[in-house]
Design a protein around this motif. Structure first.
Motif, PDB file in Angstrom:
ATOM      1  N   SER A 172       0.863  -1.185   0.000  1.00  0.00           N
ATOM      2  CA  SER A 172       0.000   0.000   0.000  1.00  0.00           C
ATOM      3  C   SER A 172       0.895   1.228   0.000  1.00  0.00           C
ATOM      4  N   ASN A 182       0.554   5.914  -0.475  1.00  0.00           N
ATOM      5  CA  ASN A 182      -0.252   7.088  -0.771  1.00  0.00           C
ATOM      6  C   ASN A 182      -0.406   7.259  -2.276  1.00  0.00           C
ATOM      7  N   ALA A 183      -1.561   7.768  -2.642  1.00  0.00           N
ATOM      8  CA  ALA A 183      -1.785   8.223  -4.012  1.00  0.00           C
ATOM      9  C   ALA A 183      -2.210   9.684  -3.871  1.00  0.00           C
ATOM     10  N   GLU A 239      -5.791   9.916  -0.877  1.00  0.00           N
ATOM     11  CA  GLU A 239      -6.085   8.591  -1.411  1.00  0.00           C
ATOM     12  C   GLU A 239      -4.990   7.596  -1.047  1.00  0.00           C
ATOM     13  N   THR A 260      -3.476   3.728  -2.288  1.00  0.00           N
ATOM     14  CA  THR A 260      -3.462   2.739  -3.351  1.00  0.00           C
ATOM     15  C   THR A 260      -2.973   1.406  -2.796  1.00  0.00           C
ATOM     16  N   ASP A 320      -1.651  -2.320  -4.051  1.00  0.00           N
ATOM     17  CA  ASP A 320      -1.113  -3.010  -5.228  1.00  0.00           C
ATOM     18  C   ASP A 320      -0.907  -4.486  -4.934  1.00  0.00           C
ATOM     19  N   LYS A 343      -4.618  -3.061  -9.041  1.00  0.00           N
ATOM     20  CA  LYS A 343      -4.488  -1.902  -8.154  1.00  0.00           C
ATOM     21  C   LYS A 343      -5.875  -1.454  -7.742  1.00  0.00           C
ATOM     22  N   THR A 372      -7.798   1.673  -5.481  1.00  0.00           N
ATOM     23  CA  THR A 372      -7.583   2.979  -4.863  1.00  0.00           C
ATOM     24  C   THR A 372      -8.809   3.341  -4.045  1.00  0.00           C
TER      25      THR A 372
END
Length: 107
Positions: A13, A15-16, A20, A22, A24, A71, A73
């Motif tokens: 995991s 940050n996006a 958010e 993310t 993966d 992925k 989010t």
């Protein structure tokens, strides 16, 4: 039953952005990636349940075949760096994915 952790090369995991998170999953090979897609293993209702967020906060699920990756989010429950937030980089949020299982193994 097959554990996701046994067929994934990477589960992480991050940050996006500050709002958010993310998640993966990179599978060890194309066969497991294809099976995860076929069985719809990673889907919005599952992510919402695992992370205790409303379904509307699951912003997307994306499959990326060249990397055998899926992925997801979600909106972060708390903004990165907010008072009381405990994982500013979002790097410790992948744990709920570690419990996932595939359906019955083929005979």
């Amino acid at each position: 039953m097959t554990r996701l952790v046994d067929v994934a090369l990477v589960i992480r995991s991050k940050n996006a952005g500050p709002y958010e998170l993310t998640l993966d999953i990179l599978f060890k090979d194309r066969a497991w990636y294809d099976r995860a897609l076929r069985e719809d293993l990673i889907n919005a209702p599952l992510i919402a349940r695992l992370y205790g967020v409303p379904l509307a906060d699951v912003l997307g699920i994306v499959a990326f075949a060249p990397a055998n990756a899926i992925k997801a989010t979600i909106k972060r429950p708390m903004v990165s760096g907010a008072i009381g937030e405990t994982d500013v980089y979002g790097a410790q949020q992948h744990a709920p994915l570690l419990t996932l299982m595939f359906g019955n193994d083929p005979a």
